[in-house]
Design a protein around this motif. Structure first.
Motif, PDB file in Angstrom:
ATOM      1  N   ALA A  22       0.825  -1.200   0.000  1.00  0.00           N
ATOM      2  CA  ALA A  22       0.000   0.000   0.000  1.00  0.00           C
ATOM      3  C   ALA A  22       0.863   1.255   0.000  1.00  0.00           C
ATOM      4  O   ALA A  22       0.593   2.222  -0.734  1.00  0.00           O
ATOM      5  N   ARG A  23       1.929   1.257   0.805  1.00  0.00           N
ATOM      6  CA  ARG A  23       2.823   2.427   0.882  1.00  0.00           C
ATOM      7  C   ARG A  23       3.506   2.650  -0.473  1.00  0.00           C
ATOM      8  O   ARG A  23       3.600   3.784  -0.964  1.00  0.00           O
ATOM      9  N   ALA A  24       3.982   1.553  -1.080  1.00  0.00           N
ATOM     10  CA  ALA A  24       4.675   1.672  -2.365  1.00  0.00           C
ATOM     11  C   ALA A  24       3.739   2.116  -3.478  1.00  0.00           C
ATOM     12  O   ALA A  24       4.140   2.847  -4.397  1.00  0.00           O
ATOM     13  N   ALA A  25       2.472   1.696  -3.395  1.00  0.00           N
ATOM     14  CA  ALA A  25       1.501   2.047  -4.430  1.00  0.00           C
ATOM     15  C   ALA A  25       0.870   3.410  -4.205  1.00  0.00           C
ATOM     16  O   ALA A  25       0.214   3.960  -5.110  1.00  0.00           O
ATOM     17  N   GLY A  26       1.035   3.959  -3.008  1.00  0.00           N
ATOM     18  CA  GLY A  26       0.409   5.221  -2.689  1.00  0.00           C
ATOM     19  C   GLY A  26      -1.093   5.098  -2.546  1.00  0.00           C
ATOM     20  O   GLY A  26      -1.838   6.040  -2.851  1.00  0.00           O
ATOM     21  N   LEU A  27      -1.543   3.925  -2.073  1.00  0.00           N
ATOM     22  CA  LEU A  27      -2.971   3.654  -1.927  1.00  0.00           C
ATOM     23  C   LEU A  27      -3.269   3.229  -0.493  1.00  0.00           C
ATOM     24  O   LEU A  27      -2.357   2.894   0.282  1.00  0.00           O
ATOM     25  N   THR A  84      -7.890  -0.463  -0.178  1.00  0.00           N
ATOM     26  CA  THR A  84      -7.900  -0.548  -1.647  1.00  0.00           C
ATOM     27  C   THR A  84      -6.977  -1.652  -2.139  1.00  0.00           C
ATOM     28  O   THR A  84      -7.330  -2.430  -3.039  1.00  0.00           O
ATOM     29  N   VAL A  85      -5.786  -1.735  -1.559  1.00  0.00           N
ATOM     30  CA  VAL A  85      -4.841  -2.778  -1.964  1.00  0.00           C
ATOM     31  C   VAL A  85      -5.397  -4.158  -1.640  1.00  0.00           C
ATOM     32  O   VAL A  85      -5.287  -5.098  -2.443  1.00  0.00           O
ATOM     33  N   SER A  86      -6.009  -4.323  -0.466  1.00  0.00           N
ATOM     34  CA  SER A  86      -6.608  -5.600  -0.085  1.00  0.00           C
ATOM     35  C   SER A  86      -7.685  -6.009  -1.079  1.00  0.00           C
ATOM     36  O   SER A  86      -7.742  -7.156  -1.527  1.00  0.00           O
ATOM     37  N   HIS A  87      -8.549  -5.059  -1.443  1.00  0.00           N
ATOM     38  CA  HIS A  87      -9.601  -5.357  -2.417  1.00  0.00           C
ATOM     39  C   HIS A  87      -9.011  -5.722  -3.778  1.00  0.00           C
ATOM     40  O   HIS A  87      -9.493  -6.635  -4.458  1.00  0.00           O
ATOM     41  N   ALA A  88      -7.955  -5.023  -4.163  1.00  0.00           N
ATOM     42  CA  ALA A  88      -7.325  -5.304  -5.450  1.00  0.00           C
ATOM     43  C   ALA A  88      -6.715  -6.699  -5.486  1.00  0.00           C
ATOM     44  O   ALA A  88      -6.822  -7.431  -6.477  1.00  0.00           O
ATOM     45  N   LEU A  89      -6.073  -7.099  -4.406  1.00  0.00           N
ATOM     46  CA  LEU A  89      -5.410  -8.398  -4.357  1.00  0.00           C
ATOM     47  C   LEU A  89      -6.397  -9.542  -4.215  1.00  0.00           C
ATOM     48  O   LEU A  89      -6.117 -10.674  -4.654  1.00  0.00           O
ATOM     49  N   GLY A 109      -9.708  -9.457  -5.243  1.00  0.00           N
ATOM     50  CA  GLY A 109     -10.795  -9.426  -6.200  1.00  0.00           C
ATOM     51  C   GLY A 109     -12.098  -8.925  -5.624  1.00  0.00           C
ATOM     52  O   GLY A 109     -13.173  -9.333  -6.086  1.00  0.00           O
ATOM     53  N   LYS A 110     -12.038  -8.072  -4.627  1.00  0.00           N
ATOM     54  CA  LYS A 110     -13.256  -7.562  -3.986  1.00  0.00           C
ATOM     55  C   LYS A 110     -13.316  -6.044  -4.103  1.00  0.00           C
ATOM     56  O   LYS A 110     -12.343  -5.381  -4.493  1.00  0.00           O
ATOM     57  N   GLY A 111     -14.470  -5.504  -3.747  1.00  0.00           N
ATOM     58  CA  GLY A 111     -14.622  -4.054  -3.727  1.00  0.00           C
ATOM     59  C   GLY A 111     -14.675  -3.437  -5.110  1.00  0.00           C
ATOM     60  O   GLY A 111     -14.548  -4.110  -6.135  1.00  0.00           O
ATOM     61  N   LYS A 112     -14.863  -2.098  -5.137  1.00  0.00           N
ATOM     62  CA  LYS A 112     -14.963  -1.356  -6.384  1.00  0.00           C
ATOM     63  C   LYS A 112     -13.591  -0.779  -6.728  1.00  0.00           C
ATOM     64  O   LYS A 112     -13.262   0.365  -6.390  1.00  0.00           O
ATOM     65  N   VAL A 113     -12.784  -1.612  -7.376  1.00  0.00           N
ATOM     66  CA  VAL A 113     -11.438  -1.213  -7.781  1.00  0.00           C
ATOM     67  C   VAL A 113     -11.360  -1.363  -9.294  1.00  0.00           C
ATOM     68  O   VAL A 113     -11.759  -2.397  -9.842  1.00  0.00           O
ATOM     69  N   SER A 114     -10.843  -0.341  -9.953  1.00  0.00           N
ATOM     70  CA  SER A 114     -10.752  -0.406 -11.410  1.00  0.00           C
ATOM     71  C   SER A 114      -9.795  -1.507 -11.840  1.00  0.00           C
ATOM     72  O   SER A 114      -8.866  -1.867 -11.109  1.00  0.00           O
ATOM     73  N   ALA A 115     -10.017  -2.024 -13.047  1.00  0.00           N
ATOM     74  CA  ALA A 115      -9.159  -3.084 -13.576  1.00  0.00           C
ATOM     75  C   ALA A 115      -7.718  -2.605 -13.691  1.00  0.00           C
ATOM     76  O   ALA A 115      -6.774  -3.367 -13.430  1.00  0.00           O
ATOM     77  N   THR A 129      -6.184  -0.302 -11.791  1.00  0.00           N
ATOM     78  CA  THR A 129      -5.578  -0.258 -10.456  1.00  0.00           C
ATOM     79  C   THR A 129      -5.304  -1.664  -9.944  1.00  0.00           C
ATOM     80  O   THR A 129      -4.245  -1.933  -9.346  1.00  0.00           O
ATOM     81  N   ARG A 130      -6.250  -2.567 -10.167  1.00  0.00           N
ATOM     82  CA  ARG A 130      -6.065  -3.953  -9.709  1.00  0.00           C
ATOM     83  C   ARG A 130      -4.830  -4.569 -10.355  1.00  0.00           C
ATOM     84  O   ARG A 130      -4.014  -5.217  -9.681  1.00  0.00           O
ATOM     85  N   GLU A 131      -4.665  -4.335 -11.637  1.00  0.00           N
ATOM     86  CA  GLU A 131      -3.517  -4.898 -12.349  1.00  0.00           C
ATOM     87  C   GLU A 131      -2.213  -4.290 -11.840  1.00  0.00           C
ATOM     88  O   GLU A 131      -1.216  -4.983 -11.647  1.00  0.00           O
ATOM     89  N   ARG A 132      -2.213  -2.961 -11.619  1.00  0.00           N
ATOM     90  CA  ARG A 132      -0.996  -2.298 -11.132  1.00  0.00           C
ATOM     91  C   ARG A 132      -0.610  -2.788  -9.741  1.00  0.00           C
ATOM     92  O   ARG A 132       0.567  -3.056  -9.461  1.00  0.00           O
ATOM     93  N   VAL A 133      -1.607  -2.947  -8.857  1.00  0.00           N
ATOM     94  CA  VAL A 133      -1.326  -3.403  -7.498  1.00  0.00           C
ATOM     95  C   VAL A 133      -0.773  -4.817  -7.498  1.00  0.00           C
ATOM     96  O   VAL A 133       0.198  -5.130  -6.796  1.00  0.00           O
ATOM     97  N   ARG A 134      -1.356  -5.677  -8.290  1.00  0.00           N
ATOM     98  CA  ARG A 134      -0.883  -7.067  -8.321  1.00  0.00           C
ATOM     99  C   ARG A 134       0.520  -7.171  -8.907  1.00  0.00           C
ATOM    100  O   ARG A 134       1.350  -7.965  -8.423  1.00  0.00           O
ATOM    101  N   ALA A 135       0.804  -6.387  -9.919  1.00  0.00           N
ATOM    102  CA  ALA A 135       2.154  -6.398 -10.497  1.00  0.00           C
ATOM    103  C   ALA A 135       3.173  -5.894  -9.484  1.00  0.00           C
ATOM    104  O   ALA A 135       4.278  -6.447  -9.349  1.00  0.00           O
ATOM    105  N   LEU A 136       2.818  -4.841  -8.760  1.00  0.00           N
ATOM    106  CA  LEU A 136       3.715  -4.291  -7.755  1.00  0.00           C
ATOM    107  C   LEU A 136       3.924  -5.276  -6.606  1.00  0.00           C
ATOM    108  O   LEU A 136       5.048  -5.445  -6.110  1.00  0.00           O
ATOM    109  N   ALA A 137       2.852  -5.960  -6.189  1.00  0.00           N
ATOM    110  CA  ALA A 137       2.969  -6.953  -5.121  1.00  0.00           C
ATOM    111  C   ALA A 137       3.909  -8.082  -5.529  1.00  0.00           C
ATOM    112  O   ALA A 137       4.740  -8.537  -4.731  1.00  0.00           O
ATOM    113  N   ASP A 138       3.806  -8.529  -6.787  1.00  0.00           N
ATOM    114  CA  ASP A 138       4.707  -9.576  -7.276  1.00  0.00           C
ATOM    115  C   ASP A 138       6.147  -9.095  -7.282  1.00  0.00           C
ATOM    116  O   ASP A 138       7.081  -9.819  -6.904  1.00  0.00           O
TER     117      ASP A 138
END
Length: 352
Positions: free
Chosen positions: A26-31, A35-40, A42-48, A50-59
Motif C-alpha cells: 500500500a505504501r509503495a503504491a500510494g494507496l 484498496t490494496v486488499s480489495h485489489a489483491l 478481487g473484492k470491492g470497487k477497484v478499477s481493472a 488499479t487492480r492490475e498495477r497493485v498485483r504487479a507491484l505486489a509480485d
C-alpha cells in the motif's frame, strides 16, 4: 533516498529484511490498505487498471498473503481432512492399511488437482487430534451408527462426506460414496454357485459399518432368492480371526464355500482349512475382499472395491459441497478377480 511516490519508492523493498506485508504494498503504491486488499483479493470497487498495477507491484516486491489473515478474510483454509478408523483391529495391517493408503492416494490427487491440500487424521476412540487441525471439510471412512466424528465435525460447521453409507438417521442428508455391495456380493456368490457350492457361508467381523452390514444384507437376499441356507460367522471383538475360521469350518454342516469380508479373514480360512485337512479348492472354495489386478491369478479369488477411485470421488464430492453444490450419492462397482482358491470348473466339491 526518495522515490517518485514517497520515501520508500514504488519499486524498492522495505529497508528491513522482514517479510513484505500488505502495508508495504500500500505504501509503495500510494494507496490505502483497504484498496490494496480489495485489489489483491478481487473484492470491492477497484478499477481493472488499479487492480492490475497493485498485483504487479505486489509480485515485484515479493508480497505473499499471510495464511492466517487469508483464513480470517475468506473463512477457508484450503485444507480438507480424511479420518480413518479400524486402526486397532487385527485386520489393519493386512487389509485396512492398504485400502486406506489407496483411498488416500486417490483423494490426495483429486484434492491437489482442485487446489486443496489433504491431511489424514486419526479418528480412533480417545483421540481428538483432528479437532485441533484447521480444515474446511472432512471425509469420514466407514461411518458407524451415531458416529462421534461426524457429529463433532458437523457441530464445528465442517462440510462432511463419507466413504460408506451413513447409518445414523440424523446423518441421512450427508453425501456419500459407497461400494456397490449388492452387485458385488451377487458377483462372488454366483461365482461360487457356478462352481458347485450349495452351502456358502460368510465370514464377517464385529464392525457395525455400512460395508459390513450391506454385505451381510446382500448375502442374505442372495440366499433367499436361491432358497439356500445362510450361515454368517462373525469374528468377535478381540478374537483372532483364526478362531472364528476354525469354528466355522469344524462345526456341523460345514460350508462348501466361504466368502470373507477382508483378506485377513480369507487368510484365516486357508490356515484353518490346512489344520483340518481340507483341500482348497477341492474340499472348500474361498473368496475374499481384496486388491487384485484384472487378468492376474491371485491365491484367493478377490472381490475388489476400487479404493483409489472411491477416494477421488470422495474428495471431489467434498469440494463440490464446499462450493455450494448438493451432490447425489455415488456408487462404485466391484470387480471379481478369479484366483486359485476357486479354480474348480463346477460339479460340486471335488469337481475339476
Amino acid at each position: 533516498m526518495t522515490g517518485p511516490t514517497g520515501p520508500a519508492g514504488p519499486h524498492q523493498l522495505p529497508e528491513s529484511a522482514r517479510t513484505v506485508g500488505i502495508k508495504d504494498v500500500a505504501r509503495a503504491a500510494g494507496l490505502s490498505i483497504t484498496t490494496v486488499s480489495h485489489a489483491l483479493n478481487g473484492k470491492g470497487k477497484v478499477s481493472a487498471r488499479t487492480r492490475e498495477r497493485v498485483r504487479a507491484l505486489a509480485d515485484e516486491l515479493g508480497y505473499r498473503p499471510n495464511p492466517a489473515a487469508q483464513v480470517l478474510l475468506t473463512g477457508r483454509t484450503g485444507v480438507v481432512g480424511l479420518a480413518a478408523g479400524h486402526q486397532s483391529a487385527e485386520a489393519w495391517e493386512r487389509t485396512y492399511r492398504p485400502y486406506y493408503a489407496s483411498l488416500t492416494a486417490g483423494a490426495m490427487v483429486e484434492a491437489v488437482d482442485r487446489d486443496y491440500a489433504l491431511v489424514v487424521v486419526p479418528s480412533r476412540p480417545g483421540t481428538d487430534l483432528w479437532t485441533r487441525i484447521p480444515m474446511d471439510g472432512l471425509i469420514v471412512v466407514d461411518p458407524v451408527p451415531g458416529d462421534p466424528v461426524i457429529s463433532e465435525a458437523r457441530r464445528r460447521g465442517l462440510a462432511v462426506v463419507t466413504d460408506g453409507r451413513p447409518l445414523d438417521p440424523a446423518h441421512a442428508s450427508i453425501p456419500y460414496v459407497h461400494s456397490d455391495m449388492e452387485n458385488g456380493v451377487r458377483l462372488v456368490m454366483d461365482h461360487l454357485h457356478e462352481r458347485g457350492a450349495r452351502r456358502t457361508a460368510l465370514l464377517t467381523g464385529p464392525e457395525p459399518d455400512s460395508y459390513t452390514l450391506d454385505s451381510e444384507a446382500a448375502y442374505s437376499r442372495w440366499c433367499d432368492r436361491r432358497s439356500l441356507p445362510a450361515a454368517v460367522e462373525r469374528v468377535r471383538h478381540g478374537e483372532p480371526a483364526l478362531d472364528a475360521a476354525r469354528r466355522l469350518l469344524s462345526g456341523p454342516g460345514r460350508p462348501e464355500a466361504v466368502h470373507a469380508l477382508n483378506e485377513t479373514y480369507g487368510e484365516a480360512l486357508t490356515a484353518a482349512a490346512a489344520e483340518l485337512g481340507l483341500d482348497i479348492p477341492g474340499d472348500l472354495l474361498v473368496t475374499s475382499m481384496g486388491d487384485g489386478e484384472p487378468g492376474s491369478r491371485p491365491a484367493l479369488t478377490l472381490l475388489t472395491l476400487s479404493p483409489r477411485k472411491t477416494g477421488a470421488l470422495c474428495a471431489g464430492m467434498l469440494i463440490d459441497v464446499l462450493n455450494g453444490l448438493a451432490p447425489e450419492p455415488l456408487s462404485v462397482p466391484c470387480a471379481l478377480v478369479p484366483g486359485r482358491s476357486t479354480s474348480r470348473s463346477g460339479g460340486g466339491p471335488g469337481g475339476v
